[in-house]
Design a protein around this motif. Structure first.
Motif, PDB file in Angstrom:
ATOM      1  N   ALA A 180      17.011  45.521  33.391  1.00  0.00           N
ATOM      2  CA  ALA A 180      15.731  45.617  32.688  1.00  0.00           C
ATOM      3  C   ALA A 180      15.854  46.473  31.432  1.00  0.00           C
ATOM      4  O   ALA A 180      15.169  46.225  30.431  1.00  0.00           O
ATOM      5  CB  ALA A 180      14.670  46.198  33.617  1.00  0.00           C
ATOM      6  N   LEU A 181      16.749  47.449  31.494  1.00  0.00           N
ATOM      7  CA  LEU A 181      16.913  48.353  30.365  1.00  0.00           C
ATOM      8  C   LEU A 181      17.648  47.701  29.204  1.00  0.00           C
ATOM      9  O   LEU A 181      17.284  47.883  28.036  1.00  0.00           O
ATOM     10  CB  LEU A 181      17.667  49.604  30.826  1.00  0.00           C
ATOM     11  CG  LEU A 181      17.761  50.753  29.823  1.00  0.00           C
ATOM     12  CD1 LEU A 181      16.389  51.348  29.555  1.00  0.00           C
ATOM     13  CD2 LEU A 181      18.706  51.837  30.353  1.00  0.00           C
ATOM     14  N   HIS A 182      18.678  46.920  29.502  1.00  0.00           N
ATOM     15  CA  HIS A 182      19.582  46.452  28.450  1.00  0.00           C
ATOM     16  C   HIS A 182      19.414  44.984  28.054  1.00  0.00           C
ATOM     17  O   HIS A 182      19.726  44.612  26.915  1.00  0.00           O
ATOM     18  CB  HIS A 182      21.032  46.684  28.882  1.00  0.00           C
ATOM     19  CG  HIS A 182      21.349  48.124  29.150  1.00  0.00           C
ATOM     20  ND1 HIS A 182      21.252  49.100  28.184  1.00  0.00           N
ATOM     21  CD2 HIS A 182      21.771  48.755  30.286  1.00  0.00           C
ATOM     22  CE1 HIS A 182      21.589  50.276  28.708  1.00  0.00           C
ATOM     23  NE2 HIS A 182      21.903  50.091  29.974  1.00  0.00           N
ATOM     24  N   VAL A 209      19.313  55.593  35.289  1.00  0.00           N
ATOM     25  CA  VAL A 209      18.371  54.476  35.389  1.00  0.00           C
ATOM     26  C   VAL A 209      18.814  53.519  36.484  1.00  0.00           C
ATOM     27  O   VAL A 209      19.981  53.118  36.544  1.00  0.00           O
ATOM     28  CB  VAL A 209      18.271  53.741  34.038  1.00  0.00           C
ATOM     29  CG1 VAL A 209      17.415  52.497  34.152  1.00  0.00           C
ATOM     30  CG2 VAL A 209      17.692  54.679  32.983  1.00  0.00           C
ATOM     31  N   ASP A 210      17.894  53.144  37.368  1.00  0.00           N
ATOM     32  CA  ASP A 210      18.267  52.353  38.546  1.00  0.00           C
ATOM     33  C   ASP A 210      18.149  50.846  38.336  1.00  0.00           C
ATOM     34  O   ASP A 210      18.459  50.068  39.237  1.00  0.00           O
ATOM     35  CB  ASP A 210      17.443  52.776  39.769  1.00  0.00           C
ATOM     36  CG  ASP A 210      15.940  52.757  39.495  1.00  0.00           C
ATOM     37  OD1 ASP A 210      15.539  52.251  38.425  1.00  0.00           O
ATOM     38  OD2 ASP A 210      15.177  53.259  40.348  1.00  0.00           O
ATOM     39  N   ASP A 211      17.712  50.406  37.149  1.00  0.00           N
ATOM     40  CA  ASP A 211      17.640  48.975  36.862  1.00  0.00           C
ATOM     41  C   ASP A 211      18.228  48.711  35.475  1.00  0.00           C
ATOM     42  O   ASP A 211      17.494  48.491  34.500  1.00  0.00           O
ATOM     43  CB  ASP A 211      16.190  48.486  36.936  1.00  0.00           C
ATOM     44  CG  ASP A 211      16.081  46.963  36.827  1.00  0.00           C
ATOM     45  OD1 ASP A 211      17.125  46.303  36.642  1.00  0.00           O
ATOM     46  OD2 ASP A 211      14.955  46.438  36.919  1.00  0.00           O
ATOM     47  N   PRO A 212      19.562  48.738  35.370  1.00  0.00           N
ATOM     48  CA  PRO A 212      20.188  48.588  34.050  1.00  0.00           C
ATOM     49  C   PRO A 212      19.900  47.246  33.392  1.00  0.00           C
ATOM     50  O   PRO A 212      19.870  47.155  32.164  1.00  0.00           O
ATOM     51  CB  PRO A 212      21.682  48.778  34.331  1.00  0.00           C
ATOM     52  CG  PRO A 212      21.849  48.516  35.788  1.00  0.00           C
ATOM     53  CD  PRO A 212      20.572  48.942  36.426  1.00  0.00           C
ATOM     54  N   SER A 250      13.189  50.969  22.036  1.00  0.00           N
ATOM     55  CA  SER A 250      14.149  51.436  23.032  1.00  0.00           C
ATOM     56  C   SER A 250      13.826  52.856  23.463  1.00  0.00           C
ATOM     57  O   SER A 250      13.865  53.172  24.667  1.00  0.00           O
ATOM     58  CB  SER A 250      15.569  51.367  22.455  1.00  0.00           C
ATOM     59  OG  SER A 250      16.520  51.810  23.406  1.00  0.00           O
ATOM     60  N   ARG A 251      13.484  53.715  22.503  1.00  0.00           N
ATOM     61  CA  ARG A 251      13.119  55.093  22.845  1.00  0.00           C
ATOM     62  C   ARG A 251      11.925  55.118  23.792  1.00  0.00           C
ATOM     63  O   ARG A 251      11.945  55.821  24.814  1.00  0.00           O
ATOM     64  CB  ARG A 251      12.781  55.879  21.582  1.00  0.00           C
ATOM     65  CG  ARG A 251      12.251  57.295  21.859  1.00  0.00           C
ATOM     66  CD  ARG A 251      11.796  57.990  20.585  1.00  0.00           C
ATOM     67  NE  ARG A 251      10.834  57.197  19.854  1.00  0.00           N
ATOM     68  CZ  ARG A 251       9.547  57.082  20.185  1.00  0.00           C
ATOM     69  NH1 ARG A 251       9.069  57.704  21.256  1.00  0.00           N
ATOM     70  NH2 ARG A 251       8.738  56.343  19.449  1.00  0.00           N
ATOM     71  N   GLU A 252      10.908  54.362  23.485  1.00  0.00           N
ATOM     72  CA  GLU A 252       9.708  54.346  24.318  1.00  0.00           C
ATOM     73  C   GLU A 252      10.038  53.866  25.732  1.00  0.00           C
ATOM     74  O   GLU A 252       9.581  54.450  26.728  1.00  0.00           O
ATOM     75  CB  GLU A 252       8.660  53.430  23.683  1.00  0.00           C
ATOM     76  CG  GLU A 252       7.333  53.393  24.434  1.00  0.00           C
ATOM     77  CD  GLU A 252       6.304  52.540  23.728  1.00  0.00           C
ATOM     78  OE1 GLU A 252       5.306  52.165  24.380  1.00  0.00           O
ATOM     79  OE2 GLU A 252       6.484  52.230  22.528  1.00  0.00           O
TER      80      GLU A 252
END
Length: 238
Positions: A183-185, A178-181, A218-220
């Motif tokens: 936004a993810l976390h 993932v290139d934008d950690p 999170s899965r989605e």
């Protein structure tokens, strides 16, 4: 029934395996940690010569460590090409989240009455918040993994801990791509704190509902991002 002399002789022949296996497990621990930290990236070929020299271990020991990590689905062996860090398919990520939901919600549901031992969870929440303040988003990811391992550890089951360790190690393979950690976390820092506060209040049912929604969201999110970055390959490449 007694043990025959020949049987004991064969067992004695296995003594050499003890040292080798122990060393291989230690090497596997090192490589597992390095893979989790992103030192070795998904799709990267692992050089037997380079790694063996760096760790000062034999080729046989290193190959045994590779086999252990292949069994854990962190590495994949490609015939005539070598050993590579596994690249997850989208269905792998979905399956990991299904497994997490089963394990983690069951742990919360099965907790004895409060108060719960929440020191490890508090440490993980604080670790993530401090990492976010410094803008270290990969460290936020690591803190989040620590949080979920500590949550499962509330069950007091070594087997469940071991299972969850493998599941979360696999998930890190997806996170590394993932290139934008941020936004993810970042959204889950607050939700980790909410889960902690719910457990502090002794609300198991409420915590389970929060956790189920958390994992579904999170899965989605992860699947949507990941599907856009990686071609969907067969899950069991060998």
């Amino acid at each position: 029934m007694g043990t025959s002399g020949s049987g004991l002789g064969q067992l004695a022949d296995d003594r050499a395996l003890l040292g080798r296996t122990s060393t291989a497990e230690r090497v596997a621990d090192i490589l597992r940690t390095r893979i989790a930290e992103g030192y070795f990236q998904p799709g990267e070929r692992l050089s037997e010569d380079s790694i063996g020299k760096a760790l000062a271990v034999s080729r046989n020991t290193l190959r045994e460590a590779f086999r252990l990590l292949t069994h854990e689905r962190l590495l994949v062996h490609e015939l005539n090409r070598g050993v590579f860090v596994r690249v997850l398919a989208v269905q792998d990520v979905e399956d990991i989240y299904r497994t997490r939901r089963l394990i983690q919600c069951a742990v919360v549901r099965g907790l004895d009455g409060p108060p719960f031992e929440l020191g490890g969870l508090l440490d993980a929440v604080t670790e993530g918040e401090h990492a976010a303040e410094e803008g270290h988003w990969k460290d936020v990811s690591t803190a989040n993994i620590h949080f979920h391992r500590e949550l499962v550890a509330l069950a007091g089951s070594a087997r469940t801990d071991e299972l969850m360790r493998g599941v979360l190690a696999e998930l890190r393979l997806a996170f590394h791509i993932v290139d934008d950690p941020r936004a993810l976390h970042e959204p889950y820092l607050t939700r980790n704190r909410q889960l902690l506060e719910s457990l502090k209040a002794g609300d198991r049912d409420g915590t389970e509902r929060l956790l189920a929604a958390y994992l579904d969201d999170s899965r989605e999110q992860v699947v949507e991002v990941y599907a856009g970055l990686v071609a969907d390959e067969p899950a069991d490449k060998d």
